[in-house]
Design a protein around this motif. Sequence first.
Motif, PDB file in Angstrom:
ATOM      1  N   LYS B  51       0.832  -1.210   0.000  1.00  0.00           N
ATOM      2  CA  LYS B  51       0.000   0.000   0.000  1.00  0.00           C
ATOM      3  C   LYS B  51       0.867   1.261   0.000  1.00  0.00           C
ATOM      4  N   SER B  52       1.908   1.266   0.795  1.00  0.00           N
ATOM      5  CA  SER B  52       2.742   2.469   0.852  1.00  0.00           C
ATOM      6  C   SER B  52       3.893   2.417  -0.151  1.00  0.00           C
ATOM      7  N   SER B 112       0.929   9.577  -5.491  1.00  0.00           N
ATOM      8  CA  SER B 112      -0.481   9.977  -5.432  1.00  0.00           C
ATOM      9  C   SER B 112      -0.815  11.116  -6.387  1.00  0.00           C
ATOM     10  N   HIS B 180      -1.081   3.833  -4.444  1.00  0.00           N
ATOM     11  CA  HIS B 180      -1.482   3.810  -3.034  1.00  0.00           C
ATOM     12  C   HIS B 180      -2.939   3.411  -2.819  1.00  0.00           C
TER      13      HIS B 180
END
Lengths: 257, 257
Positions: B51-52, B112, B180
């Motif tokens: 996710k990160s 992002s 993300h």
Amino acid sequence: MHPSELRARIRNGTHTTHTSGVSQDYVQANLVVLPKEYAFDFLLFTIRNPKSCPIIEVLEDGRFESNYAKESDIRTDIPLYHVYENGRLTDKKQRIDDCWKKDFVSFLIGCSFTFESQLIKGGIPLRHIEENKNVAMYKTSIPTEKAGVFEGPTVVSMRPVPDSLVQKAADITSLFPEMHGSPLHIGDPREIGIGDVTKPDFGDFVGIKEGETPMFWACGVTPQAAALQAGIPYMITHAPGHMFVTDWKNEEYLKSN
Amino acid sequence: MHPSELRARIRNGTHTTHTSGVSQDYVQANLVVLPKEYAFDFLLFTIRNPKSCPIIEVLEDGRFESNYAKESDIRTDIPLYHVYENGRLTDKKQRIDDCWKKDFVSFLIGCSFTFESQLIKGGIPLRHIEENKNVAMYKTSIPTEKAGVFEGPTVVSMRPVPDSLVQKAADITSLFPEMHGSPLHIGDPREIGIGDVTKPDFGDFVGIKEGETPMFWACGVTPQAAALQAGIPYMITHAPGHMFVTDWKNEEYLKSN
């Protein structure tokens, strides 16, 4: 038999044969052990070739216990190991804790044994299991994506399936992306560079009868073949058919997707 | 502007500022460059914390051109680089081809910025962009999964979103798993260990107004923070907001999922 009991029997030398059909409801895995010097290239190779090299878990240097197998030891809980030096098989051992080095990294890679039990439950006959043989495996003309020293052809396993069940077999295996997933190819072997389907590169040919279609899935031998071709100084793998059996139920795996 | 033109302008020193809002329809990426000695641990860290640390591409030692950016050079095509030695920022440079070493491995990590342009298209106002500020980032109490020398807290970015648009913002970002993806947390910052939301660890706080909810997404600063904490001898990253812009259209990325 629960996998923890099976692993205990393997560890104390009671179970010494293959693991096909044993603890069928649990995920089984291929093993590749390499010195850390080669671990980055190898991990990158598996990421670039996820169909043939689906990583279940990496045990970095210093770790022997899988998160998917309580109180397991990757050095003793597989019935038979192969030791390769400079790309050549030099030893077969029932345990490797006596030759383990501090910088060894272990890779657990998805194995088609997992989807085979689901195929059988779905009514797909698997002749190599009925005849207690090893599945037929072939080097193909489908290249892998190179990473560092690792490269080579994609290796596939072949199972002859009755024509009317081909779609069902494809559907079932597509539910197991970490165990090679849907077929790479269905039908004419020559289209993927297999000249003589009766002569597999590994394992046993069990025939393709009238009314059957050969189905080909990416195979966990692919990364092993790439490592052998690279001729790296030292590598340990499971012996074909002698897998690492986890505590992870096939059903739980299916739910996690 | 097409990314190839932007990269050419960056390379010849014409474009020297951040890349927020530039070539908006194309995927932008974080950069981490490490000596190969640390590459295995770092790659494993990114796999364990997807996710990160969503990996878009790895350029192994000897490679400078991204497959997603024709005729690019990772050493010259980012407007500003940060050089870290033993975990401390020691230099800021507009190109790094003069300090490049043969064993450097480059990691391109999702950013992002990619989903932000989609949020704006979807009618979600983003105040930090309206005010031309950097997004607010926080260390949280959510631990990452350790790999070798790399460990530490998950870092998140925060965007205040009108209450009525929270679900829509979550839905849009969930379409970008390699950038993300869906939010890690929505609402009370204290639930993820952020004591004072007005004081971000990185970037700028832009306020949370009446009728707005803070939304938190995993942030690409996480792997950078882990590498800094590990204090490895040498590392190069992009400077915050100064990204690598690929030729990969956001729309093509969306179709590939």
